[in-house]
Design a protein around this motif. Structure first.
Motif, PDB file in Angstrom:
ATOM      1  N   PHE A 130     -73.931 101.112  21.539  1.00  0.00           N
ATOM      2  CA  PHE A 130     -72.857 100.742  20.636  1.00  0.00           C
ATOM      3  C   PHE A 130     -73.401 100.044  19.392  1.00  0.00           C
ATOM      4  N   VAL A 131     -72.622 100.133  18.314  1.00  0.00           N
ATOM      5  CA  VAL A 131     -72.904  99.394  17.082  1.00  0.00           C
ATOM      6  C   VAL A 131     -71.665  98.575  16.747  1.00  0.00           C
ATOM      7  N   ILE A 132     -71.870  97.381  16.243  1.00  0.00           N
ATOM      8  CA  ILE A 132     -70.783  96.552  15.736  1.00  0.00           C
ATOM      9  C   ILE A 132     -71.177  96.047  14.355  1.00  0.00           C
ATOM     10  N   LEU A 133     -70.182  95.956  13.469  1.00  0.00           N
ATOM     11  CA  LEU A 133     -70.422  95.460  12.124  1.00  0.00           C
ATOM     12  C   LEU A 133     -69.127  94.912  11.558  1.00  0.00           C
ATOM     13  N   ASP A 134     -69.259  94.213  10.438  1.00  0.00           N
ATOM     14  CA  ASP A 134     -68.060  93.835   9.691  1.00  0.00           C
ATOM     15  C   ASP A 134     -68.290  94.163   8.227  1.00  0.00           C
ATOM     16  N   THR A 135     -67.199  94.469   7.539  1.00  0.00           N
ATOM     17  CA  THR A 135     -67.259  94.826   6.127  1.00  0.00           C
ATOM     18  C   THR A 135     -65.998  94.296   5.446  1.00  0.00           C
ATOM     19  N   LEU A 136     -66.166  93.827   4.234  1.00  0.00           N
ATOM     20  CA  LEU A 136     -65.028  93.290   3.485  1.00  0.00           C
ATOM     21  C   LEU A 136     -64.192  94.404   2.887  1.00  0.00           C
ATOM     22  N   ASP A 137     -62.963  94.092   2.515  1.00  0.00           N
ATOM     23  CA  ASP A 137     -62.031  95.116   2.036  1.00  0.00           C
ATOM     24  C   ASP A 137     -62.537  95.863   0.802  1.00  0.00           C
ATOM     25  N   PHE A 138     -63.395  95.265  -0.012  1.00  0.00           N
ATOM     26  CA  PHE A 138     -63.904  95.930  -1.213  1.00  0.00           C
ATOM     27  C   PHE A 138     -65.284  96.554  -0.986  1.00  0.00           C
ATOM     28  N   GLN A 139     -65.771  96.516   0.235  1.00  0.00           N
ATOM     29  CA  GLN A 139     -67.108  97.023   0.508  1.00  0.00           C
ATOM     30  C   GLN A 139     -67.087  98.463   1.018  1.00  0.00           C
ATOM     31  N   ALA A 140     -67.386  98.693   2.294  1.00  0.00           N
ATOM     32  CA  ALA A 140     -67.760 100.035   2.733  1.00  0.00           C
ATOM     33  C   ALA A 140     -66.961 100.588   3.908  1.00  0.00           C
ATOM     34  N   LYS A 141     -65.736 100.132   4.121  1.00  0.00           N
ATOM     35  CA  LYS A 141     -64.959 100.648   5.254  1.00  0.00           C
ATOM     36  C   LYS A 141     -64.863 102.173   5.261  1.00  0.00           C
ATOM     37  N   PRO A 142     -64.498 102.845   4.154  1.00  0.00           N
ATOM     38  CA  PRO A 142     -64.424 104.312   4.182  1.00  0.00           C
ATOM     39  C   PRO A 142     -65.778 104.973   4.497  1.00  0.00           C
ATOM     40  N   PHE A 143     -66.851 104.390   4.010  1.00  0.00           N
ATOM     41  CA  PHE A 143     -68.200 104.904   4.302  1.00  0.00           C
ATOM     42  C   PHE A 143     -68.456 104.894   5.802  1.00  0.00           C
ATOM     43  N   TYR A 144     -68.175 103.762   6.447  1.00  0.00           N
ATOM     44  CA  TYR A 144     -68.410 103.667   7.886  1.00  0.00           C
ATOM     45  C   TYR A 144     -67.470 104.582   8.667  1.00  0.00           C
ATOM     46  N   GLU A 145     -66.237 104.707   8.227  1.00  0.00           N
ATOM     47  CA  GLU A 145     -65.306 105.624   8.901  1.00  0.00           C
ATOM     48  C   GLU A 145     -65.824 107.054   8.843  1.00  0.00           C
ATOM     49  N   ARG A 146     -66.401 107.454   7.721  1.00  0.00           N
ATOM     50  CA  ARG A 146     -66.978 108.807   7.607  1.00  0.00           C
ATOM     51  C   ARG A 146     -68.124 109.023   8.591  1.00  0.00           C
ATOM     52  N   HIS A 147     -68.728 107.928   9.017  1.00  0.00           N
ATOM     53  CA  HIS A 147     -69.848 108.009   9.962  1.00  0.00           C
ATOM     54  C   HIS A 147     -69.424 107.731  11.398  1.00  0.00           C
ATOM     55  N   GLY A 148     -68.128 107.798  11.663  1.00  0.00           N
ATOM     56  CA  GLY A 148     -67.640 107.698  13.034  1.00  0.00           C
ATOM     57  C   GLY A 148     -67.307 106.309  13.530  1.00  0.00           C
ATOM     58  N   TYR A 149     -67.301 105.321  12.660  1.00  0.00           N
ATOM     59  CA  TYR A 149     -66.951 103.961  13.066  1.00  0.00           C
ATOM     60  C   TYR A 149     -65.442 103.818  13.165  1.00  0.00           C
ATOM     61  N   GLN A 150     -65.030 103.055  14.168  1.00  0.00           N
ATOM     62  CA  GLN A 150     -63.611 102.812  14.415  1.00  0.00           C
ATOM     63  C   GLN A 150     -63.271 101.369  14.077  1.00  0.00           C
ATOM     64  N   LEU A 151     -62.143 101.164  13.452  1.00  0.00           N
ATOM     65  CA  LEU A 151     -61.662  99.827  13.162  1.00  0.00           C
ATOM     66  C   LEU A 151     -61.189  99.176  14.453  1.00  0.00           C
ATOM     67  N   GLU A 152     -61.719  98.017  14.776  1.00  0.00           N
ATOM     68  CA  GLU A 152     -61.300  97.275  15.969  1.00  0.00           C
ATOM     69  C   GLU A 152     -60.224  96.265  15.621  1.00  0.00           C
ATOM     70  N   TRP A 153     -60.430  95.525  14.549  1.00  0.00           N
ATOM     71  CA  TRP A 153     -59.426  94.584  14.093  1.00  0.00           C
ATOM     72  C   TRP A 153     -59.756  94.145  12.678  1.00  0.00           C
ATOM     73  N   THR A 154     -58.742  93.613  12.016  1.00  0.00           N
ATOM     74  CA  THR A 154     -58.891  93.157  10.639  1.00  0.00           C
ATOM     75  C   THR A 154     -58.489  91.689  10.568  1.00  0.00           C
ATOM     76  N   GLN A 155     -59.361  90.902   9.996  1.00  0.00           N
ATOM     77  CA  GLN A 155     -59.077  89.488   9.760  1.00  0.00           C
ATOM     78  C   GLN A 155     -58.429  89.383   8.386  1.00  0.00           C
ATOM     79  N   GLN A 156     -57.169  89.018   8.362  1.00  0.00           N
ATOM     80  CA  GLN A 156     -56.405  88.919   7.116  1.00  0.00           C
ATOM     81  C   GLN A 156     -56.709  87.610   6.391  1.00  0.00           C
TER      82      GLN A 156
END
Length: 135
Positions: free
Chosen positions: A94-120
């Motif tokens: 498994f891999v775990i990471l965090d990314t800010l809203d202006f960073q790379a979420k779409p990039f990681y999603e394209r590579h198969g990463y799933q959103l677990e939760w979002t800290q508002q």
């Protein structure tokens, strides 16, 4: 009882060391390893970097950075795939990471990463996304 304020990096590192000492009583951290990759240009300047660590079944991807000059050219994808390959070779599932809203979420999603939760509201009005991937 009077608590003394200590707002330094050195103190934060000391606290982390104390936690590591406590954790060592409950599990073997000797297999925890840093994982890093870099790409330099012909002048020896850093243009891409990835840093994290592996432990047990997990690869914690702490940082992935690309210079503006290499973004959009597949360098980040190749860097990520290489890191995942190294982590898998170390026994990670498994891999775990965090990314800010202006960073790379779409990039990681394209590579198969799933959103677990979002800290508002992080740190004030943005958000931080925590993502995982099964290798």
């Amino acid at each position: 009882m009077i608590f003394t304020p200590v707002h330094t990096h050195e103190f934060a590192d000391l606290v982390k060391q104390k936690i590591a000492e406590f954790n060592a009583q409950h599990w073997d951290a000797s297999k925890r390893q840093q994982l890093g990759l870099k790409l330099e240009n012909e002048k020896g300047e850093l243009v891409a970097a990835l840093a994290g660590r592996t432990f047990g079944h997990w690869f914690y991807l702490e940082s992935l950075w690309l210079d503006e000059k290499v973004r959009g050219k597949g360098v980040g994808s190749k860097l990520l795939i290489e890191a995942e390959t190294l982590a898998k070779a170390r026994g990670c599932s498994f891999v775990i990471l965090d990314t800010l809203d202006f960073q790379a979420k779409p990039f990681y999603e394209r590579h198969g990463y799933q959103l677990e939760w979002t800290q508002q509201n992080y740190p004030f009005t943005g958000c931080k996304h925590f993502m995982t991937k099964r290798l």
